[in-house]
Design a protein around this motif. Structure first.
Motif, mmCIF file in Angstrom:
data_model
loop_
_atom_site.group_PDB
_atom_site.id
_atom_site.type_symbol
_atom_site.label_atom_id
_atom_site.label_comp_id
_atom_site.label_asym_id
_atom_site.label_seq_id
_atom_site.Cartn_x
_atom_site.Cartn_y
_atom_site.Cartn_z
ATOM 1 N N GLY A 112 0.765 -1.231 0.000
ATOM 2 C CA GLY A 112 0.000 0.000 0.000
ATOM 3 C C GLY A 112 0.798 1.284 0.000
ATOM 4 N N LEU A 113 2.127 1.209 0.041
ATOM 5 C CA LEU A 113 2.937 2.422 0.067
ATOM 6 C C LEU A 113 3.287 2.929 -1.320
ATOM 7 C CD1 LEU A 113 5.356 1.636 3.030
ATOM 8 C CD2 LEU A 113 3.275 3.011 3.062
ATOM 9 N N THR A 114 3.156 2.074 -2.324
ATOM 10 C CA THR A 114 3.400 2.487 -3.702
ATOM 11 C C THR A 114 2.559 1.628 -4.638
ATOM 12 O OG1 THR A 114 5.101 2.815 -5.417
ATOM 13 C CG2 THR A 114 5.386 0.924 -3.954
ATOM 14 N N GLY A 115 2.118 2.230 -5.738
ATOM 15 C CA GLY A 115 1.409 1.447 -6.744
ATOM 16 C C GLY A 115 2.356 0.528 -7.478
ATOM 17 N N VAL A 116 3.495 1.076 -7.892
ATOM 18 C CA VAL A 116 4.543 0.312 -8.574
ATOM 19 C C VAL A 116 5.846 0.538 -7.829
ATOM 20 C CG1 VAL A 116 5.826 -0.011 -10.725
ATOM 21 C CG2 VAL A 116 3.387 0.587 -10.807
ATOM 22 N N ASP A 117 6.525 -0.542 -7.508
ATOM 23 C CA ASP A 117 7.832 -0.454 -6.858
ATOM 24 C C ASP A 117 8.867 -0.245 -7.961
ATOM 25 O OD1 ASP A 117 10.322 -0.979 -5.611
ATOM 26 O OD2 ASP A 117 9.341 -2.230 -4.107
ATOM 27 N N ARG A 118 9.300 1.001 -8.138
ATOM 28 C CA ARG A 118 10.176 1.329 -9.257
ATOM 29 C C ARG A 118 11.562 0.704 -9.123
ATOM 30 N NH1 ARG A 118 6.618 2.457 -13.050
ATOM 31 N NH2 ARG A 118 5.401 4.351 -12.655
ATOM 32 N N TYR A 119 12.039 0.538 -7.892
ATOM 33 C CA TYR A 119 13.338 -0.133 -7.735
ATOM 34 C C TYR A 119 13.228 -1.598 -8.146
ATOM 35 C CZ TYR A 119 17.895 -1.407 -6.004
ATOM 36 O OH TYR A 119 19.185 -1.859 -5.951
ATOM 37 N N LEU A 120 12.230 -2.280 -7.622
ATOM 38 C CA LEU A 120 12.050 -3.691 -7.940
ATOM 39 C C LEU A 120 11.848 -3.885 -9.434
ATOM 40 C CD1 LEU A 120 11.733 -6.565 -6.776
ATOM 41 C CD2 LEU A 120 9.297 -6.062 -6.485
ATOM 42 N N GLU A 121 11.174 -2.951 -10.064
ATOM 43 C CA GLU A 121 10.933 -2.990 -11.498
ATOM 44 C C GLU A 121 12.246 -2.947 -12.276
ATOM 45 O OE1 GLU A 121 7.571 -0.683 -13.947
ATOM 46 O OE2 GLU A 121 9.204 0.635 -13.345
ATOM 47 N N ARG A 122 13.220 -2.203 -11.779
ATOM 48 C CA ARG A 122 14.500 -2.027 -12.481
ATOM 49 C C ARG A 122 15.529 -3.080 -12.094
ATOM 50 N NH1 ARG A 122 14.926 4.438 -11.168
ATOM 51 N NH2 ARG A 122 13.000 5.051 -12.228
ATOM 52 N N LYS A 123 15.548 -3.440 -10.807
ATOM 53 C CA LYS A 123 16.602 -4.328 -10.318
ATOM 54 C C LYS A 123 15.995 -5.390 -9.405
ATOM 55 C CE LYS A 123 20.522 -1.204 -10.739
ATOM 56 N NZ LYS A 123 21.781 -0.750 -10.097
ATOM 57 N N ALA A 124 15.523 -6.462 -10.031
ATOM 58 C CA ALA A 124 14.833 -7.513 -9.282
ATOM 59 C C ALA A 124 15.751 -8.225 -8.303
ATOM 60 C CB ALA A 124 14.212 -8.517 -10.253
ATOM 61 N N HIS A 125 17.062 -8.076 -8.454
ATOM 62 C CA HIS A 125 17.976 -8.784 -7.553
ATOM 63 C C HIS A 125 17.944 -8.245 -6.131
ATOM 64 C CE1 HIS A 125 20.907 -5.511 -7.486
ATOM 65 N NE2 HIS A 125 20.888 -5.486 -8.809
ATOM 66 N N THR A 126 17.205 -7.153 -5.886
ATOM 67 C CA THR A 126 17.008 -6.744 -4.499
ATOM 68 C C THR A 126 16.401 -7.884 -3.684
ATOM 69 O OG1 THR A 126 15.875 -5.179 -3.036
ATOM 70 C CG2 THR A 126 14.805 -5.625 -5.137
ATOM 71 N N ARG A 127 15.543 -8.699 -4.331
ATOM 72 C CA ARG A 127 14.938 -9.841 -3.625
ATOM 73 C C ARG A 127 15.984 -10.900 -3.283
ATOM 74 N NH1 ARG A 127 9.512 -10.261 -7.321
ATOM 75 N NH2 ARG A 127 8.104 -9.097 -5.932
ATOM 76 N N SER A 128 16.899 -11.160 -4.190
ATOM 77 C CA SER A 128 17.895 -12.197 -3.914
ATOM 78 C C SER A 128 18.885 -11.729 -2.855
ATOM 79 C CB SER A 128 18.625 -12.614 -5.198
ATOM 80 O OG SER A 128 19.405 -11.558 -5.717
ATOM 81 N N ARG A 129 19.235 -10.451 -2.863
ATOM 82 C CA ARG A 129 20.121 -9.954 -1.806
ATOM 83 C C ARG A 129 19.457 -10.078 -0.439
ATOM 84 N NH1 ARG A 129 20.599 -4.930 -1.945
ATOM 85 N NH2 ARG A 129 19.533 -4.329 -3.870
ATOM 86 N N LEU A 130 18.173 -9.733 -0.374
ATOM 87 C CA LEU A 130 17.452 -9.884 0.887
ATOM 88 C C LEU A 130 17.400 -11.348 1.303
ATOM 89 C CD1 LEU A 130 15.801 -8.618 3.165
ATOM 90 C CD2 LEU A 130 13.763 -8.916 1.738
ATOM 91 N N HIS A 131 17.166 -12.243 0.342
ATOM 92 C CA HIS A 131 17.116 -13.680 0.642
ATOM 93 C C HIS A 131 18.440 -14.155 1.224
ATOM 94 C CE1 HIS A 131 16.618 -18.007 0.130
ATOM 95 N NE2 HIS A 131 17.761 -18.009 -0.536
ATOM 96 N N HIS A 132 19.542 -13.766 0.595
ATOM 97 C CA HIS A 132 20.846 -14.259 1.051
ATOM 98 C C HIS A 132 21.220 -13.692 2.416
ATOM 99 C CE1 HIS A 132 21.909 -16.604 -2.445
ATOM 100 N NE2 HIS A 132 21.570 -15.600 -3.248
ATOM 101 N N LEU A 133 20.921 -12.404 2.664
ATOM 102 C CA LEU A 133 21.254 -11.849 3.974
ATOM 103 C C LEU A 133 20.376 -12.461 5.060
ATOM 104 C CD1 LEU A 133 23.089 -9.856 5.450
ATOM 105 C CD2 LEU A 133 21.278 -8.147 5.214
ATOM 106 N N THR A 134 19.098 -12.677 4.756
ATOM 107 C CA THR A 134 18.199 -13.310 5.729
ATOM 108 C C THR A 134 18.661 -14.723 6.051
ATOM 109 O OG1 THR A 134 16.348 -11.983 4.902
ATOM 110 C CG2 THR A 134 15.802 -13.946 6.196
ATOM 111 N N ALA A 135 19.096 -15.450 5.020
ATOM 112 C CA ALA A 135 19.607 -16.808 5.240
ATOM 113 C C ALA A 135 20.841 -16.793 6.135
ATOM 114 C CB ALA A 135 19.920 -17.467 3.899
ATOM 115 N N ARG A 136 21.680 -15.798 5.938
ATOM 116 C CA ARG A 136 22.859 -15.665 6.791
ATOM 117 C C ARG A 136 22.460 -15.419 8.250
ATOM 118 N NH1 ARG A 136 28.429 -16.423 5.360
ATOM 119 N NH2 ARG A 136 28.551 -16.302 3.080
#
Length: 361
Positions: free
Chosen positions: A260-284
């Motif tokens: 609900g904070l944004t209609g389109v996540d412009r960062y995620l739209e451009r650089k989907a690897h933000t999800r993988s970085r979050l995944h790897h740090l969370t796993a750590r």
């Protein structure tokens, strides 16, 4: 680098001591804006001056300090304003300039039950243009008009990642909503400084929530009293997203996690690897029930899904204005009021001795 005194005194000392790096930062951003937006530096400075009044209204002391930094560095006030509002100017600039705002940072906080010393530990990798490696400084501020603090920041800027003598710690991540368009408001780096001006995490969070913000950002704030909150914000004075620790841990990258904070996540739209970085740090974070400063340093050296990894290395095939990388890794112990940092990539840099900050530093 240590500065002392009132806003004019410490600002002048800062500008004088960091003069060479400030000049380098001005050259770096002149190249960035020319490359991405075909804007010359006088154009950038004109846009920066638009934020003088919002800064003055929000924090007269910060406005005084900015003017004093300029005087000490022998540059125009508009130059220092441009450094402290470079994120906002990028969103006001034509099309391609907004792409450079999509940089990478990955942050975490662990509450005492998840750490070996039994204290809150927090930190991040700060990723940005490669030129920032030549302009980054560790700034310690000793003063009577607020808590002392230490911050890892680009020369000429008020603050970025850091900890203060009241035990308030701050990490941060870029966010880009579909409402970010260079509007007037309190700039991102001025809000970061306001966190380190606060006597508690709750006070810092309230300042962020109650302010008309110039753009989106993520603020991870904790203190020694047990406060630990991640605030996702959009531009303006709308509601903020609040994330609290799950099993004693918070991790964040560069995409919105609260709906609900944004209609389109412009960062995620451009650089989907933000999800993988979050995944790897969370796993750590999940690798150990309790972490040490050393295990967190290892987490920030993670290369999962390289080259778009938590620890990001410069790509020599890119032109310097487009080349991003990890500028520094930072880990903080809030109870010890201490910060350690690695200049450049954590996987290959020697971590500093603890930099401590208290009321008598």
């Amino acid at each position: 680098m240590t500065v002392t005194g009132d806003p004019e005194e410490r600002g002048y000392q800062y500008g004088l001591a960091a003069r060479t790096r400030i000049e380098r930062a001005l050259r770096t951003y002149a190249d960035v804006f020319m490359h991405y937006a075909s804007w010359d530096w006088p154009t950038v400075r004109r846009h920066a001056l638009r934020f003088a009044d919002p800064i003055e209204d929000f924090s007269p002391a910060s406005a005084r300090e900015i003017r004093a930094i300029a005087r000490g560095a022998g540059v125009e006030v508009a130059d220092i304003l441009a450094l402290n509002t470079r994120s906002e100017i990028m969103f006001a600039a034509p099309g391609r300039a907004r792409a450079i705002a999509a940089t990478e940072c990955t942050s975490f906080a662990l509450t005492p039950e998840r750490t070996a010393p039994g204290t809150t530990l927090m930190g991040q990798n700060w990723d940005w243009v490669v030129g920032a490696r030549e302009t980054a400084i560790v700034l310690k501020v000793l003063r009577d008009d607020g808590p002392n603090f230490v911050t890892v920041v680009e020369a000429g800027m008020l603050a970025k990642v850091g900890i203060n003598s009241s035990g308030v710690g701050l990490c941060t991540n870029t966010l880009i909503s579909d409402g970010d368009e260079g509007r007037l408001g309190v700039p991102y780096h001025v809000l970061l400084r306001s966190v380190l001006d606060s006597d508690s995490g709750a006070e810092a969070a309230q300042r962020i929530k109650s302010t008309s913000r110039a753009n989106s950002a993520n603020y991870l704030i904790a203190d020694t009293g047990g406060f630990c909150v991640d605030l996702e914000t959009g531009p303006g004075d709308g509601a903020c997203g609040t994330i609290t620790p799950v099993d004693g841990a918070v991790t964040h990258a560069n995409h919105f996690l609260v709906d609900g904070l944004t209609g389109v996540d412009r960062y995620l739209e451009r650089k989907a690897h933000t999800r993988s970085r979050l995944h790897h740090l969370t796993a750590r974070m999940q690798q150990h029930r309790t972490h040490t400063i050393e295990s967190l340093q290892e987490a920030l050296a993670d290369h999962g899904d390289a080259p778009d990894s938590v620890c990001q290395h410069p790509d020599a095939t890119q032109v310097p204005a487009e080349r991003t990388c990890t500028v520094a890794g930072i880990v903080m112990d809030l109870s010890a009021r201490s910060l350690v940092y690695a200049s450049g990539n954590p996987c290959e840099s020697t971590w500093s001795v603890p930099v401590r900050i208290d009321a008598s530093s």
